[in-house]
Motif scaffolding. Sequence first.
Motif, PDB file in Angstrom:
ATOM      1  N   ASP A 168       0.828  -1.210   0.000  1.00 35.65           N
ATOM      2  CA  ASP A 168       0.000   0.000   0.000  1.00 35.65           C
ATOM      3  C   ASP A 168       0.860   1.258   0.000  1.00 35.65           C
ATOM      4  OD1 ASP A 168      -2.191  -1.629  -0.015  1.00 35.65           O
ATOM      5  OD2 ASP A 168      -2.853  -1.166   2.016  1.00 35.65           O
ATOM      6  N   SER A 171       2.429   2.034  -3.385  1.00 38.16           N
ATOM      7  CA  SER A 171       1.569   2.644  -4.410  1.00 38.16           C
ATOM      8  C   SER A 171       1.652   4.157  -4.378  1.00 38.16           C
ATOM      9  CB  SER A 171       0.115   2.195  -4.218  1.00 38.16           C
ATOM     10  OG  SER A 171      -0.454   2.796  -3.058  1.00 38.16           O
ATOM     11  N   GLU A 174       5.197   4.961  -6.258  1.00 35.85           N
ATOM     12  CA  GLU A 174       5.502   4.285  -7.522  1.00 35.85           C
ATOM     13  C   GLU A 174       5.864   5.312  -8.595  1.00 35.85           C
ATOM     14  OE1 GLU A 174       5.578   0.817 -10.205  1.00 35.85           O
ATOM     15  OE2 GLU A 174       5.991   1.287  -8.097  1.00 35.85           O
ATOM     16  N   SER A 246       6.247  -4.257 -10.479  1.00 33.98           N
ATOM     17  CA  SER A 246       5.398  -3.805  -9.388  1.00 33.98           C
ATOM     18  C   SER A 246       3.989  -4.369  -9.560  1.00 33.98           C
ATOM     19  CB  SER A 246       5.378  -2.282  -9.328  1.00 33.98           C
ATOM     20  OG  SER A 246       4.789  -1.775 -10.509  1.00 33.98           O
ATOM     21  N   TYR A 248       1.076  -2.915  -9.375  1.00 37.66           N
ATOM     22  CA  TYR A 248       0.055  -1.877  -9.483  1.00 37.66           C
ATOM     23  C   TYR A 248      -0.605  -1.789 -10.855  1.00 37.66           C
ATOM     24  CZ  TYR A 248       2.620  -0.742  -5.296  1.00 37.66           C
ATOM     25  OH  TYR A 248       3.275  -0.840  -4.087  1.00 37.66           O
TER      26      TYR A 248
END
Length: 251
Positions: A168, A171, A174, A246, A248
């Motif tokens: 979390d 994010s 990023e 990643s 995401y």
Amino acid sequence: MVDVKGRWAFITGASRGIGYLTAKFMAEHGCNLVLHSRKKEHTGKILEEARAAGVEARAVCAELSDLDAVDKMLSEIDSFGVRIDIVMNNAGLQIAYRNDYFDTPVSDYTESFKINCIAPAMICYHFMPLMIKNGFGRIINTTSGIRLEPQQAGYSASKAALDKITIDLGSTVEGTDVMINLTDPGWCRTDLGGPNAPNAPESAIPGIAVGAFIDDRKSGRYLNAPFFTGMSLEDAVKKAETEFDSPYGRD
């Protein structure tokens, strides 16, 4: 690949096992160190070795289950007047192995969460805003691959919570030069892993530290140290950057 020479890294659990090997590895690459253990005298050996490698090194102490002590330790680090660019949350506790897991006491969870999740989260919350302000930072949180073992519920649940926090937080940074990722040394013959573990602690190098050297602005990854066993640091960094994305997604 990031050059860590002259930067400062804060490493928890640095007096023995994987934390000790990580500290030694970082010192060999020219990184200055703030080294945590439960008692300052425990870090005497690695302090001497780090300084012999030509880097600056300081010791702090805190029992990570004492969250007031964690706050005090962080204030002490601030008083050093150095910029912490790298955080390696290595310290952890495997509190028990419960064959009668339906009788797992609540204290297995409360102690495990304080040491394995809450204290590392406090450390992230302390240093990450400073990293964002400075435009550079690397945080590596040590997790565990234990799964389907209710015998170790307190430990594995606390590590799963740390995974969630890491992903979390990742994010939010990023695509920037502040990166937060996960690592796992694998099952090694340390005080935590026990004498019957299949892997030597040295097998975790360089993978346990690769998150400090990657330079691709991606966070939230699981950089499992055994994926990099036997590799040079340069090859490990290349593998991490090309083979681990990643979580995401893409627009």
